[in-house]
Scaffold this motif. Structure first.
Motif, short mmCIF file in Angstrom:
data_model
loop_
_atom_site.label_atom_id
_atom_site.label_comp_id
_atom_site.label_asym_id
_atom_site.label_seq_id
_atom_site.Cartn_x
_atom_site.Cartn_y
_atom_site.Cartn_z
N GLU A 162 -4.03 0.48 -11.58
CA GLU A 162 -4.37 1.51 -10.61
C GLU A 162 -5.84 1.40 -10.22
O GLU A 162 -6.70 1.05 -11.03
N GLY A 163 -6.12 1.66 -8.95
CA GLY A 163 -7.48 1.60 -8.44
C GLY A 163 -8.04 0.20 -8.28
O GLY A 163 -9.23 0.03 -8.08
N ARG A 164 -7.20 -0.80 -8.32
CA ARG A 164 -7.66 -2.19 -8.31
C ARG A 164 -7.88 -2.77 -6.92
O ARG A 164 -8.83 -3.51 -6.68
N PHE A 165 -7.01 -2.48 -5.97
CA PHE A 165 -6.93 -3.25 -4.74
C PHE A 165 -7.88 -2.77 -3.64
O PHE A 165 -8.04 -1.57 -3.41
N SER A 166 -8.46 -3.74 -2.94
CA SER A 166 -9.42 -3.45 -1.87
C SER A 166 -8.73 -3.08 -0.56
O SER A 166 -9.36 -2.53 0.34
N LYS A 210 -7.82 5.50 1.61
CA LYS A 210 -7.89 6.32 0.41
C LYS A 210 -9.28 6.91 0.37
O LYS A 210 -10.27 6.16 0.46
N PRO A 211 -9.41 8.22 0.26
CA PRO A 211 -10.76 8.81 0.31
C PRO A 211 -11.65 8.27 -0.80
O PRO A 211 -11.21 8.02 -1.91
N ALA A 212 -12.91 8.08 -0.43
CA ALA A 212 -13.92 7.71 -1.42
C ALA A 212 -14.55 8.99 -1.96
O ALA A 212 -14.74 9.94 -1.21
N PRO A 213 -14.91 9.01 -3.22
CA PRO A 213 -15.57 10.20 -3.76
C PRO A 213 -16.96 10.37 -3.12
O PRO A 213 -17.58 9.40 -2.72
N PHE A 214 -17.36 11.60 -3.03
CA PHE A 214 -18.70 11.86 -2.47
C PHE A 214 -19.76 11.43 -3.47
O PHE A 214 -19.61 11.60 -4.66
N SER A 215 -20.84 10.80 -2.96
CA SER A 215 -21.90 10.38 -3.85
C SER A 215 -22.91 11.47 -4.03
O SER A 215 -23.11 12.32 -3.30
N LEU A 259 6.65 5.06 -2.18
CA LEU A 259 5.81 3.87 -2.03
C LEU A 259 4.42 4.26 -1.55
O LEU A 259 3.42 3.75 -2.06
N PHE A 260 4.32 5.16 -0.58
CA PHE A 260 3.00 5.59 -0.10
C PHE A 260 2.18 6.19 -1.24
O PHE A 260 0.99 5.90 -1.37
N SER A 261 2.80 7.00 -2.08
CA SER A 261 2.07 7.60 -3.22
C SER A 261 1.63 6.53 -4.21
O SER A 261 0.51 6.59 -4.73
N ARG A 262 2.49 5.57 -4.45
CA ARG A 262 2.14 4.47 -5.37
C ARG A 262 1.00 3.64 -4.82
O ARG A 262 0.07 3.26 -5.55
N LEU A 263 1.05 3.35 -3.50
CA LEU A 263 -0.04 2.60 -2.88
C LEU A 263 -1.35 3.36 -3.00
O LEU A 263 -2.40 2.76 -3.29
N HIS A 264 -1.32 4.66 -2.81
CA HIS A 264 -2.53 5.47 -2.95
C HIS A 264 -3.12 5.29 -4.35
O HIS A 264 -4.34 5.14 -4.52
N ALA A 265 -2.27 5.28 -5.37
CA ALA A 265 -2.74 5.12 -6.75
C ALA A 265 -3.31 3.73 -7.00
O ALA A 265 -4.28 3.58 -7.75
N LEU A 266 -2.75 2.72 -6.38
CA LEU A 266 -3.17 1.33 -6.64
C LEU A 266 -4.44 0.92 -5.91
O LEU A 266 -5.12 -0.01 -6.33
N LEU A 267 -4.77 1.62 -4.83
CA LEU A 267 -5.94 1.25 -4.03
C LEU A 267 -7.23 1.81 -4.63
O LEU A 267 -7.23 2.88 -5.25
N ARG A 268 -8.32 1.09 -4.39
CA ARG A 268 -9.65 1.58 -4.75
C ARG A 268 -10.02 2.76 -3.83
O ARG A 268 -9.57 2.81 -2.68
N PRO A 269 -10.90 3.63 -4.29
CA PRO A 269 -11.42 4.64 -3.37
C PRO A 269 -12.09 3.96 -2.17
O PRO A 269 -12.82 2.98 -2.32
N ASP A 272 -11.69 -8.19 -1.10
CA ASP A 272 -11.50 -9.36 -1.96
C ASP A 272 -10.20 -9.38 -2.75
O ASP A 272 -9.91 -10.37 -3.43
N ASP A 273 -9.39 -8.32 -2.69
CA ASP A 273 -8.20 -8.25 -3.54
C ASP A 273 -7.14 -7.39 -2.84
O ASP A 273 -7.07 -6.19 -3.05
N VAL A 274 -6.30 -8.03 -2.02
CA VAL A 274 -5.35 -7.32 -1.16
C VAL A 274 -3.97 -7.28 -1.80
O VAL A 274 -3.50 -8.28 -2.36
N LEU A 275 -3.33 -6.15 -1.68
CA LEU A 275 -1.96 -5.95 -2.13
C LEU A 275 -1.04 -5.98 -0.91
O LEU A 275 -1.23 -5.21 0.03
N GLU A 276 -0.06 -6.88 -0.93
CA GLU A 276 0.93 -6.94 0.14
C GLU A 276 2.28 -6.54 -0.42
O GLU A 276 2.75 -7.11 -1.40
N ILE A 277 2.92 -5.59 0.25
CA ILE A 277 4.25 -5.14 -0.17
C ILE A 277 5.29 -5.75 0.77
O ILE A 277 5.18 -5.65 1.98
#
Length: 192
Positions: free
Chosen positions: A93-97, A187-192, A117-127, A34-39
């Protein structure tokens, strides 16, 4: 970006190529959410496609004129156009789907800047969010098209390791033809 290259990226021919080649791949490889980041949207033909498959798009464009033109053209649509360097613009950070970068990495000044840029994208994406991209394979034809441009080709053979170093997993890099490679990672999701 030189004028010839920019004209092609805004052309009906490129729009048709994106519609018949890129759009089916996007639909197949990941749910963008629902919330895509385009570079680096440039003139925004890829933004048009993203708006068909995603809820909202935030497009970050470093070129002032391109950002202004895109903002004006897409006024009233569910897109925010941000002018600036994606490595430094203020975004939550952590906002984008999902994150995308289509045919723009080679316009960055160095492999180190690409890695930032890859590191920044990792920070901005949701798990659990996907990162998807396309770029050109280095060739004399591509170099000629980028005469008087910044052109720092990405080696698809090293990209998986570079994305993993930025924190991504489930990395896939493939070459659908002799002119481009595609990649997707998560981006890895945390284990539940």
């Amino acid at each position: 970006m030189n004028e010839s290259h920019l004209s092609y990226l805004a052309s009906p021919a490129w729009a048709e190529t994106l519609r018949t080649d890129l759009l089916p791949w996007l639909r197949q490889v990941a749910d963008l959410g629902d919330d895509v980041l385009e570079i680096g949207p440039g003139p925004g033909l890829t933004t048009d496609l993203l708006l068909e498959v995603a809820g909202k798009v935030t497009a970050v464009e470093v070129d002032h004129d391109l950002a202004t033109g895109l903002r004006e053209r897409l006024h009233g649509r569910d897109v925010a156009v941000v002018h600036g360097d994606a490595r430094a613009v203020e975004l939550e950070e952590g906002r984008f789907s999902a994150g995308t970068c289509f045919s723009m990495l080679h316009h960055m000044d160095s492999p180190q800047v690409q890695d930032e840029l890859f590191s920044r994208l990792h920070a901005l994406l949701r798990p659990g969010a996907a990162l998807l991209g396309v770029d050109s394979i280095d060739s004399e034809m591509i170099r000629q098209g980028h005469r008087d441009d910044t052109y720092v080709p990405v080696d698809p053979g090293t990209l998986e390791d570079r994305l993993r170093a930025a924190g991504f997993t489930d990395v896939t890099v493939h070459r659908p033809n002799q002119h481009q490679f595609r990649f997707h990672a998560r981006k890895p999701a945390p284990f539940s």
